[in-house]
Design an enzyme around this catalytic site. Structure first.
Site, PDB file in Angstrom:
ATOM      1  CD  GLU A 178     -17.920 105.299 -16.601  1.00 28.16           C
ATOM      2  OE1 GLU A 178     -16.913 105.012 -16.335  1.00 28.16           O
ATOM      3  OE2 GLU A 178     -18.344 104.870 -18.070  1.00 28.16           O
ATOM      4  CD  GLU A 364     -18.210 108.307 -20.888  1.00 31.69           C
ATOM      5  OE1 GLU A 364     -17.504 107.154 -21.025  1.00 31.69           O
ATOM      6  OE2 GLU A 364     -18.060 109.198 -19.966  1.00 31.69           O
TER       7      GLU A 364
HETATM    8  C1  FCB Z   1     -15.735 105.494 -19.407  1.00 27.47           C
HETATM    9  C2  FCB Z   1     -14.988 106.700 -18.980  1.00 27.47           C
HETATM   10  C3  FCB Z   1     -14.381 107.828 -19.921  1.00 27.47           C
HETATM   11  C4  FCB Z   1     -13.473 106.944 -20.889  1.00 27.47           C
HETATM   12  C5  FCB Z   1     -14.242 105.543 -21.650  1.00 27.47           C
HETATM   13  C6  FCB Z   1     -13.470 105.135 -22.407  1.00 27.47           C
HETATM   14  O1  FCB Z   1     -15.511 104.521 -18.641  1.00 27.47           O
HETATM   15  O2  FCB Z   1     -16.018 107.400 -18.517  1.00 27.47           O
HETATM   16  O3  FCB Z   1     -13.614 108.566 -19.463  1.00 27.47           O
HETATM   17  O4  FCB Z   1     -12.409 106.506 -20.349  1.00 27.47           O
HETATM   18  O5  FCB Z   1     -14.503 104.891 -20.485  1.00 27.47           O
END
Ligand code: FCB
Length: 456
Positions: A178, A364
């Protein structure tokens, strides 16, 4: 996508997905490891940030977190017990170079990850390390951090050391997690480490991070034969607050910095011209060859998806004159994030249509709720289970539409240190009692396990 009925969710099956699909959980070093003083680890910007009063909502830090540094065998057993076949984690740069750079990498730091990788392979879990998930060595921040090109060079040396050590056994590498968050949470909003609030700095950080991603690719390929490499971007599907021409145009402007600022350069298009113009004298310094380096071909695109955003025109507000609106009358997680599996379908469709990545991995996706531990120790979290099911159904729909999705990593294996929110926000499929370090699978985790093992 129409809202699925409960019986449709129940029909979801692992066999709906390709046999070679990667199923995993995601974690990151600072959020779970603890052991911040151990085996020669240096200070990271998150150690420093957490030590600054007022930065973390509950005044906590990742100093102990899930104590994964010591409990990793148990945690990997847990990941295996779910029936996953891959595991995404991150490597803490300050464990490898305490001060960010040096002639010799810290053998104890590298050995920790070497044991972890062996432990994964022994359990049939494919290792998916991320090289940078926000824990920059503080010594580099003291010299200006990612805003300095010297940090790019340091990142390449660090990447070289790590991939030399692990490249024989690790065949999937994620360069950055990110970059939007690294740049803007950390250097524009100041809500993440290093806590800077300056647009010019944030845009230079962003540039150097994307550059370091591209320049790291040949280093990784050299040290890890046959490896697949990508970056994990946080992407958001966007909706205009109304049909008005102003709101539609504002949404496009917002998209420029939220999504295209990352997707375009990684796919060889340079920075989006419309956004570049709006940024005026805040644009980053770009040297000859940078754009080509940023576009170095990857093997996959990692997508981190949590929620869509609604955008309205807001003359004079920020450099883009836009405002992100609070969603009304929608289901939300405890973070306030809209639950929108249909957003995932539209996001994947858009990315596939506009950029045609060869492969996409959902690196994620997950949700946070106010979990309650019952008297018998069980944690019933039907909302998190439903969130997971709905998003898997969305993935199935995206696959049916021809999007080359190849894997799904749930955030997260464990409740953990959720950055500025401290331990208030729990995202785990497993509950962690931070007093005793006891792990207990939540009902959502049990569901994921049953789904993966074909026991539904
Ligand atoms: C993302 C992050 C991860 C976690 C999630 C909830 O932005 O990459 O580390 O904090 O959110």
């Amino acid at each position: 996508m129409k809202i699925p009925r409960t019986d449709e969710l129940a029909l979801l099956s692992r066999s709906d997905f390709p046999a070679d699909f990667r199923w995993g959980c995601s974690t990151s070093s600072y959020q779970i490891e603890g052991g911040v003083q151990e085996d020669g680890r240096g200070e990271s910007i998150w150690d420093r940030f957490c030590a600054t009063p007022g930065r973390i909502r509950d005044g906590s830090s990742g100093a102990v977190a899930c104590d994964h540094y010591h409990r990793w065998p148990q945690d990997l057993d847990l990941a295996r017990s779910l029936g996953t076949n891959a595991y995404r984690f991150s490597i803490a740069w300050p464990r490898v170079f305490a001060n960010g750079r040096g002639r010799i990498a810290n053998p104890k730091g590298l050995d920790f990850y070497s044991r972890l990788v062996d432990g994964l392979l022994e359990r049939g879990l494919e290792p998916w390390p991320t090289l940078y998930h926000w824990d920059l060595p503080q010594a580099l921040q003291d010299e200006g951090g990612w805003a300095q090109r010297a940090t790019v060079d340091a990142f390449l040396d660090y990447t070289d050391a790590v991939t030399r050590h692990l490249g024989d056994r690790v065949k999937h590498w994620i360069t950055h997690n990110e970059p939007w968050c690294t740049a803007f949470h950390g250097n524009l909003e100041g809500v993440h480490a290093p806590g800077i609030r300056d647009l010019k700095t944030a845009l230079q950080v962003c540039h150097n991070v994307l550059l370091s991603h591209g320049l790291a690719i040949p280093v990784i390929r050299r040290n890890s034969a046959g490896a697949q490499i990508g970056a994990a971007l946080s992407l958001h599907p966007l909706k205009a607050a109304s049909d008005s021409a102003q709101d539609v145009a504002a949404t496009r402007r917002h998209d420029g910095l939220r999504n295209r600022w990352f997707l375009d350069p990684l796919h060889g298009r340079g920075y989006p011209v419309d956004t570049w113009q709006l940024l005026g004298d805040k644009v980053p310094e770009v040297q000859d060859g940078d754009l080509a380096a940023m576009a170095t071909p990857t093997d996959f695109l990692g997508v981190n998806y949590y929620f869509p955003e609604i955008v309205a025109d807001a003359p004079g507000q920020g450099v883009l004159s836009t405002r992100v609106m609070e969603p009304q009358n929608v289901e939300r997680t405890a973070f306030g994030w809209e639950v929108s599996p249909e957003g995932l379908v539209s996001l994947l469709d858009r990315v596939n249509h506009d950029y045609q990545p060869a492969r996409i991995f959902l690196t994620e996706n997950g949700s946070t709720y106010e979990d309650v531990v019952a008297a018998d120790g069980s944690i019933d979290d039907p909302q998190r289970q439903r969130y997971l099911q709905q998003h898997l159904l969305a993935l199935r729909e995206a696959l049916a539409m021809g999007v080359p999705v190849k894997g799904y990593f749930a955030w997260s294996l464990l409740d953990n240190f959720e950055w500025a929110e401290g331990y208030i926000r729990r995202f785990g499929l497993t509950h962690v009692d931070f007093e005793t370090q006891q792990r207990r699978l939540k009902s959502s985790g049990k569901w994921y396990g049953a789904f993966l093992k074909g026991q539904l």
